[in-house]
Design a protein around this motif. Sequence first.
Motif, PDB file in Angstrom:
ATOM      1  N   VAL A  75       3.884 -11.262  16.498  1.00 58.93           N
ATOM      2  CA  VAL A  75       3.641 -10.661  15.188  1.00 58.93           C
ATOM      3  C   VAL A  75       3.584  -9.153  15.358  1.00 58.93           C
ATOM      4  N   LEU A  76       4.314  -8.438  14.497  1.00 57.62           N
ATOM      5  CA  LEU A  76       4.387  -6.982  14.557  1.00 57.62           C
ATOM      6  C   LEU A  76       3.666  -6.378  13.357  1.00 57.62           C
ATOM      7  N   LEU A  77       2.779  -5.422  13.634  1.00 51.55           N
ATOM      8  CA  LEU A  77       2.051  -4.716  12.579  1.00 51.55           C
ATOM      9  C   LEU A  77       2.403  -3.241  12.645  1.00 51.55           C
ATOM     10  N   PRO A  78       3.405  -2.799  11.876  1.00 55.82           N
ATOM     11  CA  PRO A  78       3.758  -1.380  11.885  1.00 55.82           C
ATOM     12  C   PRO A  78       2.736  -0.550  11.103  1.00 55.82           C
ATOM     13  N   ASP A  79       2.888   0.760  11.176  1.00 54.88           N
ATOM     14  CA  ASP A  79       2.066   1.773  10.502  1.00 54.88           C
ATOM     15  C   ASP A  79       1.012   2.327  11.451  1.00 54.88           C
ATOM     16  N   THR A  80       1.236   3.560  11.923  1.00 55.03           N
ATOM     17  CA  THR A  80       0.282   4.211  12.820  1.00 55.03           C
ATOM     18  C   THR A  80      -0.974   4.679  12.096  1.00 55.03           C
ATOM     19  N   ALA A  81      -1.018   4.547  10.764  1.00 50.58           N
ATOM     20  CA  ALA A  81      -2.252   4.831  10.032  1.00 50.58           C
ATOM     21  C   ALA A  81      -3.245   3.677  10.141  1.00 50.58           C
ATOM     22  N   LEU A  82      -2.789   2.533  10.652  1.00 43.80           N
ATOM     23  CA  LEU A  82      -3.616   1.334  10.745  1.00 43.80           C
ATOM     24  C   LEU A  82      -4.374   1.320  12.071  1.00 43.80           C
ATOM     25  N   HIS A  83      -5.708   1.241  11.975  1.00 47.31           N
ATOM     26  CA  HIS A  83      -6.530   1.144  13.189  1.00 47.31           C
ATOM     27  C   HIS A  83      -6.417  -0.258  13.768  1.00 47.31           C
ATOM     28  N   THR A  84      -5.924  -0.350  14.999  1.00 47.53           N
ATOM     29  CA  THR A  84      -5.770  -1.669  15.623  1.00 47.53           C
ATOM     30  C   THR A  84      -6.249  -1.716  17.065  1.00 47.53           C
ATOM     31  N   ILE A 141       0.850  -1.201   0.000  1.00 47.72           N
ATOM     32  CA  ILE A 141       0.000   0.000   0.000  1.00 47.72           C
ATOM     33  C   ILE A 141       0.884   1.249   0.000  1.00 47.72           C
ATOM     34  N   VAL A 142       0.550   2.185  -0.841  1.00 43.73           N
ATOM     35  CA  VAL A 142       1.396   3.364  -1.026  1.00 43.73           C
ATOM     36  C   VAL A 142       1.029   4.502  -0.095  1.00 43.73           C
ATOM     37  N   THR A 143      -0.251   4.661   0.272  1.00 41.03           N
ATOM     38  CA  THR A 143      -0.650   5.835   1.040  1.00 41.03           C
ATOM     39  C   THR A 143      -1.220   5.480   2.411  1.00 41.03           C
ATOM     40  N   ALA A 144      -0.987   6.382   3.367  1.00 42.54           N
ATOM     41  CA  ALA A 144      -1.573   6.232   4.698  1.00 42.54           C
ATOM     42  C   ALA A 144      -3.080   6.360   4.635  1.00 42.54           C
ATOM     43  N   ALA A 145      -3.573   7.187   3.712  1.00 43.82           N
ATOM     44  CA  ALA A 145      -5.020   7.368   3.582  1.00 43.82           C
ATOM     45  C   ALA A 145      -5.715   6.043   3.299  1.00 43.82           C
ATOM     46  N   GLU A 146      -5.131   5.216   2.439  1.00 41.56           N
ATOM     47  CA  GLU A 146      -5.736   3.919   2.150  1.00 41.56           C
ATOM     48  C   GLU A 146      -5.643   3.000   3.356  1.00 41.56           C
ATOM     49  N   VAL A 147      -4.509   2.998   4.035  1.00 39.55           N
ATOM     50  CA  VAL A 147      -4.353   2.163   5.228  1.00 39.55           C
ATOM     51  C   VAL A 147      -5.417   2.506   6.266  1.00 39.55           C
ATOM     52  N   VAL A 150       0.636  -9.806  19.841  1.00 37.68           N
ATOM     53  CA  VAL A 150       0.620  -9.001  18.628  1.00 37.68           C
ATOM     54  C   VAL A 150       0.938  -7.563  19.033  1.00 37.68           C
ATOM     55  N   LEU A 151       1.930  -6.991  18.391  1.00 37.39           N
ATOM     56  CA  LEU A 151       2.338  -5.613  18.659  1.00 37.39           C
ATOM     57  C   LEU A 151       1.966  -4.742  17.473  1.00 37.39           C
ATOM     58  N   THR A 152       1.252  -3.670  17.738  1.00 38.09           N
ATOM     59  CA  THR A 152       0.817  -2.775  16.670  1.00 38.09           C
ATOM     60  C   THR A 152       1.316  -1.363  16.945  1.00 38.09           C
ATOM     61  N   ALA A 153       1.357  -0.552  15.894  1.00 41.50           N
ATOM     62  CA  ALA A 153       2.069   0.729  15.972  1.00 41.50           C
ATOM     63  C   ALA A 153       1.505   1.685  17.023  1.00 41.50           C
ATOM     64  N   ASN A 154       0.199   1.935  17.011  1.00 39.63           N
ATOM     65  CA  ASN A 154      -0.354   2.874  17.980  1.00 39.63           C
ATOM     66  C   ASN A 154      -0.313   2.305  19.393  1.00 39.63           C
ATOM     67  N   GLN A 155      -0.507   0.998  19.521  1.00 37.11           N
ATOM     68  CA  GLN A 155      -0.414   0.336  20.822  1.00 37.11           C
ATOM     69  C   GLN A 155       0.980   0.519  21.438  1.00 37.11           C
ATOM     70  N   GLU A 176     -11.396  -6.999   9.451  1.00 34.91           N
ATOM     71  CA  GLU A 176     -11.126  -8.135   8.573  1.00 34.91           C
ATOM     72  C   GLU A 176      -9.772  -8.011   7.896  1.00 34.91           C
ATOM     73  N   GLU A 177      -9.463  -6.815   7.387  1.00 35.46           N
ATOM     74  CA  GLU A 177      -8.192  -6.619   6.702  1.00 35.46           C
ATOM     75  C   GLU A 177      -7.010  -6.732   7.668  1.00 35.46           C
ATOM     76  N   VAL A 178      -7.171  -6.183   8.880  1.00 31.46           N
ATOM     77  CA  VAL A 178      -6.095  -6.243   9.873  1.00 31.46           C
ATOM     78  C   VAL A 178      -5.829  -7.693  10.280  1.00 31.46           C
ATOM     79  N   LEU A 179      -6.889  -8.443  10.502  1.00 34.56           N
ATOM     80  CA  LEU A 179      -6.745  -9.841  10.901  1.00 34.56           C
ATOM     81  C   LEU A 179      -6.113 -10.672   9.786  1.00 34.56           C
ATOM     82  N   THR A 180      -6.507 -10.406   8.553  1.00 33.88           N
ATOM     83  CA  THR A 180      -5.928 -11.119   7.412  1.00 33.88           C
ATOM     84  C   THR A 180      -4.435 -10.841   7.305  1.00 33.88           C
ATOM     85  N   LEU A 181      -4.044  -9.591   7.507  1.00 30.90           N
ATOM     86  CA  LEU A 181      -2.627  -9.225   7.444  1.00 30.90           C
ATOM     87  C   LEU A 181      -1.833  -9.957   8.518  1.00 30.90           C
TER      88      LEU A 181
END
Length: 243
Positions: free
Chosen positions: A183-192, A154-160, A207-212, A166-171
């Motif tokens: 499992v690490l999920l970077p990108d603070t544009a991602l709602h987690t 994905i190129v843009t934060a807006a799309e993330v 699971v570690l995510t960016a905003n968390q 569903e998309e977060v779980l699939t990733l």
Amino acid sequence: MTALGFLYPGHSGEDDYPRIEQLLGSDIRLDVVHTDIGEDAHRVDALREMGSAERLAEGMEGLRLAGADTVVWACTSGSFVYGWEGAQEQVRNLARLGGMPASSTSFAFVHAARELGVRRVAVGATYPEDVAALFADFLRAGGLEVVATRSSGIVTAAEVGTWGEEEVLTLARSADGPDAEAVLLPDTALHTAAHLSLLEKSLSKPVLTANQVSVWEGLRLADRRVNAPTLGALFTREPLVQA
């Protein structure tokens, strides 16, 4: 009252922060100041510009006025693209500007993994492959073993920012493997923030995510610990005893 400050680029997943503030259920305030994102592109040159000293300095004034006790540059890609040494210099500059302890989301991932006592990690990145590879390099510089990296291209934060549960779980599932301790999920544009319990239940591991991790890092800098099980294993463990 402990006030944690966050410099957040643009507007994509920042509503995770008031949600996390509620879930902490304590005398913790999360102050978010938005920095100019410039060009919204997960491209190395654009990311380096987004994390430039000039852009971050503009945001620091807002955090000083808010009375923040700590500051975290809440952007993974806008820190690790500078490499380990460059990202260290970035947070040193923030500390000097703000007169307060400083860090960034990239370092938060490394510190959080150490807190959990995990070394082998899998990465589920929203980024294009070349940017995801830079994050993996950063983690290795921090002493972690990256056993798998999954790129979503994905190129843009807006799309993330449009991704849901569903998309977060699939990733996360696509990145996971038997050798990964977390499992690490970077990108603070991602709602987690709303999905952490489901993610860890589904994968049966932390699971570690960016905003968390950004919020946890702010608490660490302020020498605070909050037990908040809905925010995942990172917020429920006792401190590890350092040898």
